[in-house]
Design a protein around this motif. Structure first.
Motif, PDB file in Angstrom:
ATOM      1  N   GLY A 210       0.794  -1.225   0.000  1.00  0.00           N
ATOM      2  CA  GLY A 210       0.000   0.000   0.000  1.00  0.00           C
ATOM      3  C   GLY A 210       0.821   1.266   0.000  1.00  0.00           C
ATOM      4  O   GLY A 210       0.256   2.365  -0.007  1.00  0.00           O
ATOM      5  N   THR A 211       2.150   1.140   0.039  1.00  0.00           N
ATOM      6  CA  THR A 211       2.966   2.356   0.148  1.00  0.00           C
ATOM      7  C   THR A 211       4.065   2.462  -0.902  1.00  0.00           C
ATOM      8  O   THR A 211       4.265   3.536  -1.473  1.00  0.00           O
ATOM      9  CB  THR A 211       3.617   2.441   1.540  1.00  0.00           C
ATOM     10  N   GLU A 212       4.808   1.377  -1.165  1.00  0.00           N
ATOM     11  CA  GLU A 212       6.062   1.508  -1.902  1.00  0.00           C
ATOM     12  C   GLU A 212       5.888   2.072  -3.312  1.00  0.00           C
ATOM     13  O   GLU A 212       6.501   3.081  -3.674  1.00  0.00           O
ATOM     14  CB  GLU A 212       6.800   0.167  -1.969  1.00  0.00           C
ATOM     15  N   ASN A 213       5.060   1.428  -4.134  1.00  0.00           N
ATOM     16  CA  ASN A 213       4.947   1.873  -5.530  1.00  0.00           C
ATOM     17  C   ASN A 213       4.289   3.242  -5.648  1.00  0.00           C
ATOM     18  O   ASN A 213       4.646   4.033  -6.533  1.00  0.00           O
ATOM     19  CB  ASN A 213       4.192   0.833  -6.361  1.00  0.00           C
ATOM     20  N   THR A 214       3.336   3.548  -4.755  1.00  0.00           N
ATOM     21  CA  THR A 214       2.725   4.880  -4.798  1.00  0.00           C
ATOM     22  C   THR A 214       3.744   5.950  -4.447  1.00  0.00           C
ATOM     23  O   THR A 214       3.772   7.028  -5.049  1.00  0.00           O
ATOM     24  CB  THR A 214       1.529   4.949  -3.835  1.00  0.00           C
ATOM     25  N   ARG A 215       4.591   5.663  -3.456  1.00  0.00           N
ATOM     26  CA  ARG A 215       5.650   6.606  -3.078  1.00  0.00           C
ATOM     27  C   ARG A 215       6.565   6.894  -4.271  1.00  0.00           C
ATOM     28  O   ARG A 215       6.857   8.067  -4.572  1.00  0.00           O
ATOM     29  CB  ARG A 215       6.472   6.016  -1.923  1.00  0.00           C
ATOM     30  N   ILE A 216       6.986   5.851  -4.944  1.00  0.00           N
ATOM     31  CA  ILE A 216       7.922   6.034  -6.060  1.00  0.00           C
ATOM     32  C   ILE A 216       7.235   6.731  -7.229  1.00  0.00           C
ATOM     33  O   ILE A 216       7.813   7.611  -7.874  1.00  0.00           O
ATOM     34  CB  ILE A 216       8.509   4.678  -6.503  1.00  0.00           C
ATOM     35  N   ALA A 217       5.976   6.358  -7.511  1.00  0.00           N
ATOM     36  CA  ALA A 217       5.247   6.995  -8.610  1.00  0.00           C
ATOM     37  C   ALA A 217       5.006   8.472  -8.327  1.00  0.00           C
ATOM     38  O   ALA A 217       5.143   9.315  -9.222  1.00  0.00           O
ATOM     39  CB  ALA A 217       3.928   6.277  -8.847  1.00  0.00           C
ATOM     40  N   ALA A 218       4.645   8.804  -7.091  1.00  0.00           N
ATOM     41  CA  ALA A 218       4.387  10.200  -6.737  1.00  0.00           C
ATOM     42  C   ALA A 218       5.635  11.047  -6.914  1.00  0.00           C
ATOM     43  O   ALA A 218       5.586  12.164  -7.461  1.00  0.00           O
ATOM     44  CB  ALA A 218       3.883  10.289  -5.300  1.00  0.00           C
ATOM     45  N   ALA A 219       6.779  10.533  -6.454  1.00  0.00           N
ATOM     46  CA  ALA A 219       8.032  11.279  -6.581  1.00  0.00           C
ATOM     47  C   ALA A 219       8.499  11.323  -8.030  1.00  0.00           C
ATOM     48  O   ALA A 219       8.912  12.383  -8.537  1.00  0.00           O
ATOM     49  CB  ALA A 219       9.103  10.643  -5.697  1.00  0.00           C
TER      50      ALA A 219
ATOM     51  N   ILE B 200      16.605  -3.077 -10.122  1.00  0.00           N
ATOM     52  CA  ILE B 200      15.936  -3.448 -11.370  1.00  0.00           C
ATOM     53  C   ILE B 200      14.506  -3.898 -11.093  1.00  0.00           C
ATOM     54  O   ILE B 200      13.772  -4.245 -12.013  1.00  0.00           O
ATOM     55  CB  ILE B 200      16.685  -4.556 -12.126  1.00  0.00           C
ATOM     56  N   VAL B 201      14.099  -3.892  -9.814  1.00  0.00           N
ATOM     57  CA  VAL B 201      12.757  -4.332  -9.434  1.00  0.00           C
ATOM     58  C   VAL B 201      11.782  -3.164  -9.423  1.00  0.00           C
ATOM     59  O   VAL B 201      10.646  -3.283  -9.876  1.00  0.00           O
ATOM     60  CB  VAL B 201      12.797  -5.022  -8.056  1.00  0.00           C
ATOM     61  N   VAL B 202      12.234  -2.019  -8.896  1.00  0.00           N
ATOM     62  CA  VAL B 202      11.419  -0.809  -8.876  1.00  0.00           C
ATOM     63  C   VAL B 202      12.220   0.328  -9.493  1.00  0.00           C
ATOM     64  O   VAL B 202      13.448   0.327  -9.474  1.00  0.00           O
ATOM     65  CB  VAL B 202      10.969  -0.440  -7.448  1.00  0.00           C
ATOM     66  N   ASN B 203      11.500   1.296 -10.040  1.00  0.00           N
ATOM     67  CA  ASN B 203      12.127   2.346 -10.836  1.00  0.00           C
ATOM     68  C   ASN B 203      11.640   3.713 -10.373  1.00  0.00           C
ATOM     69  O   ASN B 203      10.441   3.959 -10.324  1.00  0.00           O
ATOM     70  CB  ASN B 203      11.743   2.131 -12.315  1.00  0.00           C
ATOM     71  N   GLY B 204      12.589   4.597 -10.003  1.00  0.00           N
ATOM     72  CA  GLY B 204      12.195   5.944  -9.591  1.00  0.00           C
ATOM     73  C   GLY B 204      13.210   6.563  -8.660  1.00  0.00           C
ATOM     74  O   GLY B 204      14.254   5.977  -8.361  1.00  0.00           O
ATOM     75  N   PRO B 205      12.914   7.767  -8.164  1.00  0.00           N
ATOM     76  CA  PRO B 205      13.860   8.468  -7.296  1.00  0.00           C
ATOM     77  C   PRO B 205      13.951   7.839  -5.899  1.00  0.00           C
ATOM     78  O   PRO B 205      12.946   7.445  -5.322  1.00  0.00           O
ATOM     79  CB  PRO B 205      13.281   9.884  -7.196  1.00  0.00           C
ATOM     80  N   GLU B 206      15.172   7.795  -5.380  1.00  0.00           N
ATOM     81  CA  GLU B 206      15.380   7.415  -3.983  1.00  0.00           C
ATOM     82  C   GLU B 206      15.403   8.658  -3.108  1.00  0.00           C
ATOM     83  O   GLU B 206      14.850   8.676  -2.007  1.00  0.00           O
ATOM     84  CB  GLU B 206      16.697   6.652  -3.826  1.00  0.00           C
ATOM     85  N   THR B 207      16.031   9.715  -3.614  1.00  0.00           N
ATOM     86  CA  THR B 207      16.020  11.015  -2.940  1.00  0.00           C
ATOM     87  C   THR B 207      15.779  12.093  -3.980  1.00  0.00           C
ATOM     88  O   THR B 207      16.163  11.944  -5.150  1.00  0.00           O
ATOM     89  CB  THR B 207      17.353  11.303  -2.215  1.00  0.00           C
ATOM     90  N   MET B 208      15.136  13.184  -3.567  1.00  0.00           N
ATOM     91  CA  MET B 208      14.820  14.254  -4.501  1.00  0.00           C
ATOM     92  C   MET B 208      14.707  15.568  -3.723  1.00  0.00           C
ATOM     93  O   MET B 208      13.621  15.949  -3.285  1.00  0.00           O
ATOM     94  CB  MET B 208      13.508  13.931  -5.222  1.00  0.00           C
ATOM     95  N   PRO B 209      15.830  16.247  -3.521  1.00  0.00           N
ATOM     96  CA  PRO B 209      15.790  17.506  -2.759  1.00  0.00           C
ATOM     97  C   PRO B 209      15.064  18.599  -3.526  1.00  0.00           C
ATOM     98  O   PRO B 209      15.315  18.821  -4.708  1.00  0.00           O
ATOM     99  CB  PRO B 209      17.277  17.848  -2.578  1.00  0.00           C
TER     100      PRO B 209
END
Length: 279
Positions: A119-128, A264-273
């Motif tokens: 319920g959290t991981e992919n939404t977090r990455i997609a939002a960022a 290679i499992v999930v794609n997106g930012p880890e940090t974004m200042p």
């Protein structure tokens, strides 16, 4: 959910400079799922700290210890809900019966763990990742500012563009042929979502980020019997986050170089200042 989005955005605005991933994108889906699961609000930040350690820390021992603490937390919560159930998901699990028997504590705990992660991981990455795309394409963000009716199609384009879950592997159960490639029973077949979501036979200008894109037949949330159970929740959370930024006229800009996830499992930012300022 609207209140959670407003609260998270307001907290980030007070900071001025923040990490959009950890301070905004991660908190909204986590706080929403905590509320749905009946986690007391006083424990939300505690679970945020544990999930941050479990899924982002570099030290494997730190990740393992944090994950064990998450399981321990839900062990206590499910016992409390079994004795005093409320109107929440953990209460439903803790009091559920299958063929006249209660679910075991382990079943409830592992379901809670899956709900928290799923319920959290992919939404977090997609939002960022979606916010990064909007910042990299300022004309698209301005278009949404000018016409808030574009918000639903913006969310769909964010889901297509980010393709946060990168691939799925399956084993063929019958022989077939796809574009001249013969596949036999037992062959391993890998489906790459970023590739499918940029299929030029389906999408016009697939490598262009376009908030006006409609229809948008992306596969980011699955299809058919493998459709994501939380797909509507993810869409609402993205719409509420971007909608709250628009409602408050938030000016947002990068405040450093984003760092992408090493995965290679999930794609997106880890940090974004970023720097955030209300109009």
């Amino acid at each position: 959910m609207q209140g959670i989005a407003e609260r998270v955005v307001n907290t980030a605005l007070k900071q001025g400079s923040c990490d959009f991933v950890t301070d905004v994108a991660a908190r909204i889906p986590l706080f929403v799922i905590c509320r749905m699961m009946g986690v007391p609000e006083s424990d939300w930040e505690h679970l945020y700290d544990l999930t941050s350690q479990a899924f982002a820390a570099g030290d494997p021992l730190t990740r393992r210890f944090a994950h064990l603490n998450i399981l321990g937390y839900f062990e206590t919560l499910q016992a409390e809900k079994a004795q005093n159930p409320g109107d929440d998901l953990v209460s439903v699990l803790a009091t559920a019966e299958v063929e006249g028997e209660r679910l075991s504590a382990d079943d409830v705990i592992l379901n809670c763990d899956n709900l928290l992660v799923g319920g959290t991981e992919n939404t977090r990455i997609a939002a960022a990742g979606g916010m990064l795309a909007l910042l990299e394409h300022p004309g698209q963000w301005q278009a949404v500012r000018d016409d808030h009716e574009l918000l639903p199609s913006t969310v769909e384009e964010v889901l297509r563009w980010t393709s946060t879950a990168t691939h799925i592997m399956r084993t063929a159960v019958r022989p077939t042929e796809i574009h001249g490639q013969r596949i036999e029973v037992g062959d391993k077949v890998v489906f790459w979502l970023p590739s499918a979501n940029r299929d030029e036979s389906v999408f016009t200008d697939p490598d262009t980020f376009d908030v006006h894109r409609t229809p948008n037949r992306h596969l980011s949330l699955g299809f058919g019997e493998h459709f994501c159970l939380g797909s509507m929740l993810a869409r609402v959370e993205l719409r509420l986050l971007y909608g709250e930024l628009l409602r408050q006229g938030v000016h947002i800009e990068l405040d450093g170089e984003p760092k992408l996830l090493d995965s290679i499992v999930v794609n997106g930012p880890e940090t974004m200042p970023v720097r955030m300022k209300a109009a």
